[in-house]
Design a protein around this motif. Structure first.
Motif, PDB file in Angstrom:
ATOM      1  N   VAL A  23     -10.651 -30.644 -10.472  1.00 17.90           N
ATOM      2  CA  VAL A  23     -11.211 -29.569 -11.285  1.00 17.90           C
ATOM      3  C   VAL A  23     -12.140 -30.192 -12.324  1.00 17.90           C
ATOM      4  CG1 VAL A  23     -10.735 -27.619 -12.801  1.00 17.90           C
ATOM      5  CG2 VAL A  23      -9.133 -28.182 -10.951  1.00 17.90           C
ATOM      6  N   PHE A  24     -13.433 -29.926 -12.179  1.00 20.88           N
ATOM      7  CA  PHE A  24     -14.429 -30.418 -13.119  1.00 20.88           C
ATOM      8  C   PHE A  24     -14.686 -29.355 -14.187  1.00 20.88           C
ATOM      9  CE2 PHE A  24     -15.127 -32.803  -9.278  1.00 20.88           C
ATOM     10  CZ  PHE A  24     -15.468 -34.076  -9.708  1.00 20.88           C
ATOM     11  N   ALA A  82     -19.221 -33.353  -1.984  1.00 20.49           N
ATOM     12  CA  ALA A  82     -18.773 -31.964  -1.806  1.00 20.49           C
ATOM     13  C   ALA A  82     -19.931 -31.010  -2.046  1.00 20.49           C
ATOM     14  CB  ALA A  82     -17.632 -31.649  -2.780  1.00 20.49           C
ATOM     15  N   GLN A  83     -19.791 -29.815  -1.509  1.00 17.57           N
ATOM     16  CA  GLN A  83     -20.720 -28.722  -1.796  1.00 17.57           C
ATOM     17  C   GLN A  83     -19.882 -27.452  -1.921  1.00 17.57           C
ATOM     18  OE1 GLN A  83     -24.482 -28.946   0.063  1.00 17.57           O
ATOM     19  NE2 GLN A  83     -24.851 -26.742   0.027  1.00 17.57           N
ATOM     20  N   VAL A  84     -19.860 -26.878  -3.114  1.00 21.13           N
ATOM     21  CA  VAL A  84     -18.967 -25.756  -3.387  1.00 21.13           C
ATOM     22  C   VAL A  84     -19.716 -24.648  -4.131  1.00 21.13           C
ATOM     23  CG1 VAL A  84     -16.836 -27.112  -3.417  1.00 21.13           C
ATOM     24  CG2 VAL A  84     -18.193 -26.910  -5.496  1.00 21.13           C
ATOM     25  N   PRO A  85     -19.332 -23.387  -3.906  1.00 23.39           N
ATOM     26  CA  PRO A  85     -19.907 -22.272  -4.666  1.00 23.39           C
ATOM     27  C   PRO A  85     -19.149 -22.071  -5.975  1.00 23.39           C
ATOM     28  CG  PRO A  85     -18.455 -21.425  -2.978  1.00 23.39           C
ATOM     29  CD  PRO A  85     -18.439 -22.925  -2.833  1.00 23.39           C
ATOM     30  N   LEU A  99     -15.050 -25.964 -12.269  1.00 20.51           N
ATOM     31  CA  LEU A  99     -15.574 -26.104 -10.913  1.00 20.51           C
ATOM     32  C   LEU A  99     -14.463 -26.725 -10.067  1.00 20.51           C
ATOM     33  CD1 LEU A  99     -17.989 -26.006  -8.908  1.00 20.51           C
ATOM     34  CD2 LEU A  99     -18.506 -28.350  -9.612  1.00 20.51           C
ATOM     35  N   VAL A 100     -13.897 -25.934  -9.161  1.00 24.89           N
ATOM     36  CA  VAL A 100     -12.762 -26.371  -8.348  1.00 24.89           C
ATOM     37  C   VAL A 100     -13.289 -26.980  -7.045  1.00 24.89           C
ATOM     38  CG1 VAL A 100     -10.658 -25.637  -7.176  1.00 24.89           C
ATOM     39  CG2 VAL A 100     -11.313 -24.587  -9.358  1.00 24.89           C
TER      40      VAL A 100
END
Length: 213
Positions: A23-24, A82-85, A99-100
């Motif tokens: 978790v950022f 990683a690539q996350v929405p 940002l999980v």
């Protein structure tokens, strides 16, 4: 057009997630105190391996990714992590959000092999943002968030290690083709071996590759 800036202020391992998860913590600022109704973001995270040093043991562990150390001047390229929405709720001026990032301990993944090779220090990361902003004080505007929005962050290696230990304490795993797994299972059955660990240890002993604990 509203200007957005992004800063990563920290990272932690999610102790309550079903699988390995980082978790950022992000701080997002909008220019001119523009009211932001929502942000729909895409975040790409890259490892920038050229931005840190490596001791000999770490360099040995990275040979599979980057080749011999003498070649690192041309092979030490960024690694996709990683690539996350991310959906950010409304705010004015500045906000903070999580940002999980779901992770894997699959050693076939380049980022995982990179993390596994490090013993201490920090991982140089670059977070790249793009997406759509819904803004407006009197009315409603749709604005793009361009790909040149980014934030550098140095993640402590111990955070990755803590995350892995939460889910795979003292262990790791490898993925095998079904046919290979069936062959190993048949070998284990013929030898009446009690576990997969005993099966692999016997194969290593036979090959003369067993490493003393």
């Amino acid at each position: 057009m509203t200007e957005f800036t992004f800063r990563c202020t920290g990272v932690r391992a999610d102790a309550y997630a079903a699988g390995p998860t980082l978790v950022f913590r992000l701080r997002i600022t909008a220019s001119d105190e523009t009211p932001v109704h929502a942000l729909a973001l895409r975040c790409q995270i890259r490892i920038e391996p050229a931005r840190r040093g490596y001791d000999p043991a770490e360099a040995d562990g990275l040979t599979d990714l980057f080749g011999e150390r003498s070649r690192w001047g041309s092979t030490l390229h960024p690694v996709q992590f990683a690539q996350v929405p991310l959906m950010v709720p409304g705010f004015t001026g500045e906000t903070e959000t999580d940002l999980v990032v779901p992770c894997t301990y699959d050693m076939d993944v380049a980022a995982t092999r990179y993390f596994h090779a490090l013993f201490a220090g920090e991982v140089p990361l670059l977070l790249l943002f793009s997406g759509t902003a819904f803004t407006g004080a009197a009315g409603f505007r749709v604005e793009p968030v361009p790909w040149d929005r980014e934030a550098a962050f140095r993640m402590p290696v111990k955070v990755w290690q803590e995350m892995v230990d939460q889910h795979f304490p003292g262990c790791g795993w490898i993925r095998l083709p079904a046919a290979t797994l069936d062959t190993l299972l048949a070998y284990r059955s013929r030898r009446a071996l009690p576990s997969w660990e005993a099966t692999v240890e016997e194969l290593l002993d036979t090959a003369g590759e067993r490493t003393a604990p």
